[in-house]
Design an enzyme around this catalytic site. Sequence first.
Site, PDB file in Angstrom:
ATOM      1  N   ILE A 183       5.476  -7.735   5.675  1.00  0.00           N
ATOM      2  CA  ILE A 183       4.419  -7.131   6.474  1.00  0.00           C
ATOM      3  C   ILE A 183       4.648  -5.637   6.619  1.00  0.00           C
ATOM      4  O   ILE A 183       5.763  -5.199   6.891  1.00  0.00           O
ATOM      5  CB  ILE A 183       4.383  -7.777   7.873  1.00  0.00           C
ATOM      6  CG1 ILE A 183       4.142  -9.272   7.740  1.00  0.00           C
ATOM      7  CG2 ILE A 183       3.329  -7.127   8.763  1.00  0.00           C
ATOM      8  CD1 ILE A 183       4.466 -10.052   8.972  1.00  0.00           C
ATOM      9  N   CYS A 184       3.588  -4.872   6.447  1.00  0.00           N
ATOM     10  CA  CYS A 184       3.621  -3.426   6.680  1.00  0.00           C
ATOM     11  C   CYS A 184       2.959  -3.173   8.030  1.00  0.00           C
ATOM     12  O   CYS A 184       1.748  -3.278   8.162  1.00  0.00           O
ATOM     13  CB  CYS A 184       2.874  -2.700   5.566  1.00  0.00           C
ATOM     14  SG  CYS A 184       2.844  -0.914   5.792  1.00  0.00           S
ATOM     15  N   LEU A 185       3.779  -2.897   9.030  1.00  0.00           N
ATOM     16  CA  LEU A 185       3.299  -2.640  10.381  1.00  0.00           C
ATOM     17  C   LEU A 185       4.275  -1.667  11.019  1.00  0.00           C
ATOM     18  O   LEU A 185       5.475  -1.947  11.089  1.00  0.00           O
ATOM     19  CB  LEU A 185       3.230  -3.955  11.163  1.00  0.00           C
ATOM     20  CG  LEU A 185       2.611  -3.931  12.544  1.00  0.00           C
ATOM     21  CD1 LEU A 185       1.140  -3.531  12.488  1.00  0.00           C
ATOM     22  CD2 LEU A 185       2.743  -5.309  13.190  1.00  0.00           C
TER      23      LEU A 185
ATOM     24  N   ASN B  93      -2.005  -5.260   4.262  1.00  0.00           N
ATOM     25  CA  ASN B  93      -0.711  -5.006   4.896  1.00  0.00           C
ATOM     26  C   ASN B  93       0.240  -6.191   4.861  1.00  0.00           C
ATOM     27  O   ASN B  93       1.281  -6.163   5.518  1.00  0.00           O
ATOM     28  CB  ASN B  93      -0.913  -4.547   6.342  1.00  0.00           C
ATOM     29  CG  ASN B  93      -1.511  -3.166   6.406  1.00  0.00           C
ATOM     30  OD1 ASN B  93      -1.423  -2.398   5.452  1.00  0.00           O
ATOM     31  ND2 ASN B  93      -2.137  -2.843   7.510  1.00  0.00           N
TER      32      ASN B  93
ATOM     33  N   ARG C 297       9.070  -1.141  11.913  1.00  0.00           N
ATOM     34  CA  ARG C 297       9.942  -0.235  11.160  1.00  0.00           C
ATOM     35  C   ARG C 297      10.938   0.451  12.084  1.00  0.00           C
ATOM     36  O   ARG C 297      10.562   1.012  13.102  1.00  0.00           O
ATOM     37  CB  ARG C 297       9.123   0.846  10.473  1.00  0.00           C
ATOM     38  CG  ARG C 297       8.244   0.329   9.384  1.00  0.00           C
ATOM     39  CD  ARG C 297       7.532   1.474   8.738  1.00  0.00           C
ATOM     40  NE  ARG C 297       6.557   0.975   7.788  1.00  0.00           N
ATOM     41  CZ  ARG C 297       5.590   1.708   7.311  1.00  0.00           C
ATOM     42  NH1 ARG C 297       5.456   2.961   7.686  1.00  0.00           N
ATOM     43  NH2 ARG C 297       4.742   1.198   6.456  1.00  0.00           N
TER      44      ARG C 297
END
EC number: 2.3.2.34
Length: 180
Positions: A111-113, A104, A117
């Site tokens: 960062i993918c969280l 992630n 978003r």
Amino acid sequence: MFNLQKRINGNNEDGRYLETRIAVRDKLLAQELQQLETALRDQKQKLWHLEVPSTSCLHELELTVTPQEGIYRGGKFRFKITVPPEYNNVPPVVKCLTKVWHPNINEDGSICLSILRQNSLDQYGWRPTRNLTDVVHGLVSLFNDLMDFNDALNIQAAQMWSQNRESFNHRVREYISRYC
């Protein structure tokens, strides 16, 4: 005349919208930083530490996450958290400053969280009721709760995690010894 796009960009007739948003943001941040200070003191394990590098810029923070267990144990992962003037209507912008092998987090620190978003497909995205404590807990959980990488940012790391866990763990340890 009222123009929504100008308002979103911080422009209006009297030029005061952006000033007002910054004042609101800074007031929220002062309250939230006190909550985070209390949470930091109450930690049983020292999993994270938050710094405000400049007291004149409360909106720029540095977070260090230090996992105490799991494959990321022993690493010190630094994050820069920038809180925009539109906060708490929009999420903070977070960048990982430490190079890490993680599904992630990609090589440039993005960062993918879900909580970061604005428009998330699940119920965990940003809402005005969320705060910096939620962001800190989300970042800490990235290193403790390796579960679902269907929405991975670092595709190679996600594939390695699902196909060859031993190689994944080795790469993680290699990155920790090299970059942490």
